[in-house]
Design a protein around this motif. Structure first.
Motif, PDB file in Angstrom:
ATOM      1  N   CYS A  19       0.823  -1.213   0.000  1.00 57.21           N
ATOM      2  CA  CYS A  19       0.000   0.000   0.000  1.00 57.21           C
ATOM      3  C   CYS A  19       0.860   1.268   0.000  1.00 57.21           C
ATOM      4  CB  CYS A  19      -0.910   0.004   1.219  1.00 57.21           C
ATOM      5  SG  CYS A  19      -1.936   1.480   1.288  1.00 57.21           S
ATOM      6  N   CYS A  65      -7.050   5.818   1.184  1.00 61.75           N
ATOM      7  CA  CYS A  65      -6.872   4.930   0.026  1.00 61.75           C
ATOM      8  C   CYS A  65      -6.846   5.712  -1.294  1.00 61.75           C
ATOM      9  CB  CYS A  65      -8.009   3.931   0.009  1.00 61.75           C
ATOM     10  SG  CYS A  65      -7.955   2.786  -1.354  1.00 61.75           S
ATOM     11  N   CYS A  96      -5.637   2.335  -5.732  1.00 62.69           N
ATOM     12  CA  CYS A  96      -4.659   1.926  -6.742  1.00 62.69           C
ATOM     13  C   CYS A  96      -4.779   0.442  -7.051  1.00 62.69           C
ATOM     14  CB  CYS A  96      -3.245   2.245  -6.266  1.00 62.69           C
ATOM     15  SG  CYS A  96      -2.688   1.228  -4.893  1.00 62.69           S
ATOM     16  N   GLY A  97      -5.351  -0.326  -6.152  1.00 64.67           N
ATOM     17  CA  GLY A  97      -5.551  -1.750  -6.397  1.00 64.67           C
ATOM     18  C   GLY A  97      -4.345  -2.611  -6.077  1.00 64.67           C
ATOM     19  N   CYS A 103      -3.178  -3.611  -3.261  1.00 64.94           N
ATOM     20  CA  CYS A 103      -3.444  -4.607  -2.218  1.00 64.94           C
ATOM     21  C   CYS A 103      -4.171  -5.809  -2.808  1.00 64.94           C
ATOM     22  CB  CYS A 103      -4.240  -3.985  -1.085  1.00 64.94           C
ATOM     23  SG  CYS A 103      -5.669  -3.048  -1.617  1.00 64.94           S
ATOM     24  N   PHE A 126     -11.926  -5.105  -5.227  1.00 66.42           N
ATOM     25  CA  PHE A 126     -12.572  -3.811  -5.471  1.00 66.42           C
ATOM     26  C   PHE A 126     -13.809  -4.034  -6.328  1.00 66.42           C
ATOM     27  CE2 PHE A 126      -8.620  -2.621  -3.805  1.00 66.42           C
ATOM     28  CZ  PHE A 126      -8.861  -1.428  -3.145  1.00 66.42           C
TER      29      PHE A 126
HETATM   30  S1  SF4 Z   1      -6.076   0.274  -3.061  1.00 66.31           S
HETATM   31 FE1  SF4 Z   1      -5.149  -0.938  -1.430  1.00 66.31          FE
HETATM   32  S2  SF4 Z   1      -2.951  -0.645  -1.727  1.00 66.31           S
HETATM   33 FE2  SF4 Z   1      -3.960   0.973  -2.874  1.00 66.31          FE
HETATM   34  S3  SF4 Z   1      -4.093   2.698  -1.463  1.00 66.31           S
HETATM   35 FE3  SF4 Z   1      -5.996   1.574  -1.240  1.00 66.31          FE
HETATM   36  S4  SF4 Z   1      -5.634   0.174   0.454  1.00 66.31           S
HETATM   37 FE4  SF4 Z   1      -3.631   0.896  -0.232  1.00 66.31          FE
END
Ligand code: SF4
Ligand code: SF4
Lengths: 517, 255
Positions: free
Chosen positions: B55, B74, B77-78, B80, B91
């Motif tokens: 992250c 958050c 960005c995906g 995680c 997501f």
């Molecule tokens: S999508 Fe996941 S990795 Fe990206 S900022 Fe959000 S929690 Fe962090």
């Protein structure tokens, strides 16, 4: 024989190979390079050793040689407290020298226009070269016209529209603008100071948000710097997808700005058509990577998302349909006589001034300068494509709008051309496209320097990365095209009227946060 | 004249029918995150789970043996989702993300965002006409650009009585973007002071909600919260225009 190292952007060199010059030699080398039509791409200071903020400062310069497709890199020997300003001989350095003065508390001796740049928070133990008067943002000695008929108009930082903040100070005589001074720094987030260290997931995210409308441009410049220092070569499919996304970014912004230019002269049909069409280009970026601004698309070593056969076909089809609508929307603007009267001869920037200031991007091309990184320093898939650089000679709002229109057509062609070379089977294989995940950063060459150049939609983006003895980032310098171009806007407004400002401003549409970092 | 009318016909009607009909979102759109309760509980105690390492925004964290995802930080960005070896982070296409309270943006297995409308009095005042002054305070121009998009024919914000206005004196509320770095603090506060009471404050994007990616930088940009009390938080980096519109309409009790 010029004492500087000539190199290709994207090829790392050991820092030790870059000539270290004393002040006189440094100045001579810079002037000699300028005399053979090189222009400034980056000028910055870094301590030695890099990890020691109290270390002796050295000044590093990157001069771009557009004709040869190379850059010249040189550095000064350690300086102490001050350095020779070259601005009066080489005006394109003016803001870079101010930046060094502000960042490191060293005095550019003989600088004709020494003022703060972005008013960063004070660094403990480093004295400011500006007086106490210049500490809070926006507080500086503005140039003033005096006389019974002269007056001053101050605008910002918060402007009337939905737009980033900055301060504009007009010196006027009646309605005529004698001079415009632009004072920025309100958007200063301190990104550059957060970049040293080992690159991680946040480093890329910070790059993508340096200037959010240039996510692809800055993201790509960073990824190429990392690839160069780690000896990684992305696969051809990833390079094609990067080109597609970089051009989509250009398309969205150029289209939106042409609409906004129409809006600034009260021609609403094009404003409203282009508002929608800009969003359609953003939606094409989202079709590829889920984000309208291309977030998450480019990553060191490749790209995060692929294109299968159906998605490619859909992209191609929607791209062509959108271009057809853009052409229609812009044609009615060109046909509108009253709008064109406002566009012609407004905000003229001469070729001489554009050259002296080292302007880049569409603004430079509209003043007759043939420079475009995609053409002069091609990387990735651009190496396989040949295309002319559209230019105009008038240097006015009309020229800047026309160049943008021509670039819209060209970007669509570049995308279609690149897509025709795409193998959909390979382009939908995630392991091939992004060999590296965010959590496994690349190992970088030690004590090296690399230069990245990309043509963002506003012009040349230059990133310079210096690594330390442990292979971490020691100094990372970002030059957004806006940094070269803001003064061009100031000059374009001279002898104009205050009412020309929105139109001129939009014709450049420079980045506040890209400048303020 | 005729060519303009012909062009107008060619360009067609483009206004989407949201909120009457569901919006069309790209299939790769990253909306409301979902954490799998079973899997995340075991992973949260491993140190540290791969989603946390991936992250960029410190939005993923562990709390009392359970994983949490803070939509207020958050960037969607995906990373995680990609990093999780068990496919436990996902997501979805959910675009309704806004909340009235900061804590309601923190999701966990089974924890969903909670949203409620303004009280009756405020709804009566602003429900049919809400004029907003947008202030960018260190915003990267993506949140700002997608605020502008709301005013295009596609979203046609003014059909709901919501408009962005030039003067804070004419505004009923602030629409804040950006992490509010030191140099924009005064500008933001002076703009706020120029607003008549009562007023609404909307924090838009990870930056304005928490400082986002810039929260630990030395310009101490921690978003709007240390200075103001927002009435609405719209997460995203930047929020999709549909997310922003949905949040505002819910605030006004119109969805
Ligand atoms: S999508 Fe996941 S990795 Fe990206 S900022 Fe959000 S929690 Fe962090
Ligand atoms: S939340 Fe994201 S998109 Fe919005 S201003 Fe911050 S970095 Fe930019």
């Amino acid at each position: 024989m010029i004492r500087a190292l000539e190199m290709k952007p994207g090829t790392p060199v050991p820092q030790a190979e870059i000539p270290a010059l004393d002040q006189e030699e440094f100045g001579e080398a810079m002037l000699a390079l300028a005399a053979q039509d090189c222009r400034i791409a980056a000028l910055f200071a870094a301590p030695h050793p890099l990890a020691d903020p109290a270390g002796r400062l050295r000044i590093w310069a990157v001069m771009a040689d557009d004709a040869a497709g190379t850059v010249w890199v040189l550095r000064s020997r350690a300086i102490k407290g001050q350095f020779h300003s070259l601005t009066s001989l080489l005006p394109q350095l003016h803001l870079f020298e101010r930046e060094i003065a502000e960042e490191w508390g060293v005095l550019p001796e003989g600088h004709p226009w020494l003022k703060p740049v972005r008013f960063p928070p004070p660094v403990p133990g480093r004295a400011s070269v500006f007086g106490p008067k210049n500490e809070a943002v926006g507080h500086m000695d503005f140039f003033r016209a005096t006389g019974s008929q002269a007056h001053e108009v101050a605008v910002g930082p918060v402007h009337a529209g939905v737009i980033e903040p900055g301060h504009f100070r007009f010196q006027c005589h009646g309605e005529d603008v004698l001079h415009l001074e632009i004072s920025l720094g309100y958007q200063h987030r301190g990104v550059e100071r957060a970049l040293p260290g080992f690159p991680g997931p946040r480093t890329l995210a910070l790059m993508e948000t340096l200037a959010g409308d240039t996510t692809m441009g800055h993201g790509l410049a960073y990824c190429r710097a990392m690839e160069s220092l780690s000896g990684t070569t992305p696969c051809p499919e990833a390079e094609i997808l990067r080109l597609v996304m970089l051009e989509l970014e250009r398309l969205a912004n150029h289209t939106g700005d042409l609409g906004a230019l129409a809006g600034d002269v009260g021609f609403l049909p094009t404003l409203s058509f282009c508002g929608r069409l800009r969003g359609d280009f953003l939606n094409l970026s989202a079709l590829v990577c889920g984000s309208r601004f291309g977030r998450g698309m480019v990553r060191p070593g490749g790209v995060g998302f692929g294109l299968d056969r159906e998605r490619t076909a859909l992209l191609r089809e929607r791209l062509q349909a959108t271009l057809a609508d853009v052409e229609g929307a812009i044609q009615v603007l060109w046909d509108s006589g009253t709008s064109m009267r406002r566009f012609h001869d407004t905000g003229v920037l001469s070729r001489e001034d554009a050259t002296a200031l080292g302007l880049v991007g569409p603004a430079a091309r509209a003043s007759g300068l043939e420079r475009d990184v995609r053409h002069d320093f091609p990387r990735g898939w651009y190496e396989h494509l040949r295309f002319p650089i559209p230019t105009r000679d008038e240097g006015d709002v009309f020229a800047r709008a026309t160049v943008r229109h021509l670039e819209i057509r060209q970007s669509v062609n570049l995308i279609l051309n690149a897509l025709s070379a795409l193998d959909p089977d390979l382009a939908s294989d995630p392991a091939r496209l992004a060999p590296r995940t965010a959590a496994s950063p690349p190992l970088l060459a030690r004590d090296a320097l690399t230069v990245s150049l990309e043509e963002g939609w506003r012009g040349e983006i230059c990133h310079v990365c210096l690594t330390g003895p442990d292979g971490s980032i020691g100094r990372y310098k970002v030059v957004d095209p806006s940094f070269h171009n803001w003064f061009g806007l100031a000059l374009a407004l001279r002898k104009g009227q205050i009412s020309d400002f929105p139109l001129c401003n939009k014709s450049f549409n420079l980045s506040y946060c890209g400048h303020d970092l | 004249m005729f060519s303009i009318i012909a062009q107008r016909l060619r360009q067609k009607k483009r206004t989407i029918s949201f909120p009457a009909a569901a919006p069309t979102l790209p299939d790769r759109f990253r909306g409301l995150p979902e954490l799998d309760p079973g899997i995340c509980a075991t992973c949260a105690v491993s140190c540290p789970p791969p989603c946390i390492l991936a992250c960029p925004a410190k939005a993923m964290f562990e709390e009392n043996g359970a994983m949490r995802l803070d939509m207020g930080r958050c960037t969607f960005c995906g990373s995680c989702e990609n990093a999780c070896p068990h496919g436990a982070v996902r997501f979805t296409q959910g675009y309704s993300l806004s909340a009235r309270h900061r804590d309601d943006l923190i999701l966990g297995p089974g924890l969903l965002p909670r949203m409620e409308a303004l009280d009756t009095r405020m709804r009566k005042l602003f429900g049919r006409s809400l004029k907003l002054r947008q202030v960018s305070a260190g915003g990267c121009n993506a949140c700002e650009a997608d605020a502008n998009v709301l005013t295009t024919v596609v979203f046609d914000l003014s059909r709901f009585g919501i408009d962005f206005v030039a003067s804070p004196r004419h505004a009923d509320g602030l629409y804040i973007t950006g992490p509010v770095p030191e140099n924009m603090r005064e500008g933001l506060m002076l703009t706020l002071e120029a607003l008549p009471l009562p007023r609404i404050i909307i924090a838009v994007g990870a930056c304005a909600i928490s400082g986002g990616l810039f929260a630990d930088l030395d310009t101490s940009a921690k978003g709007a919260l240390p200075h103001l009390e927002p009435d609405l938080f719209i997460p995203g980096c930047p929020p999709h225009p549909v997310t922003a519109l949905d949040g505002m309409l819910r605030l006004l009790g119109r969805i």
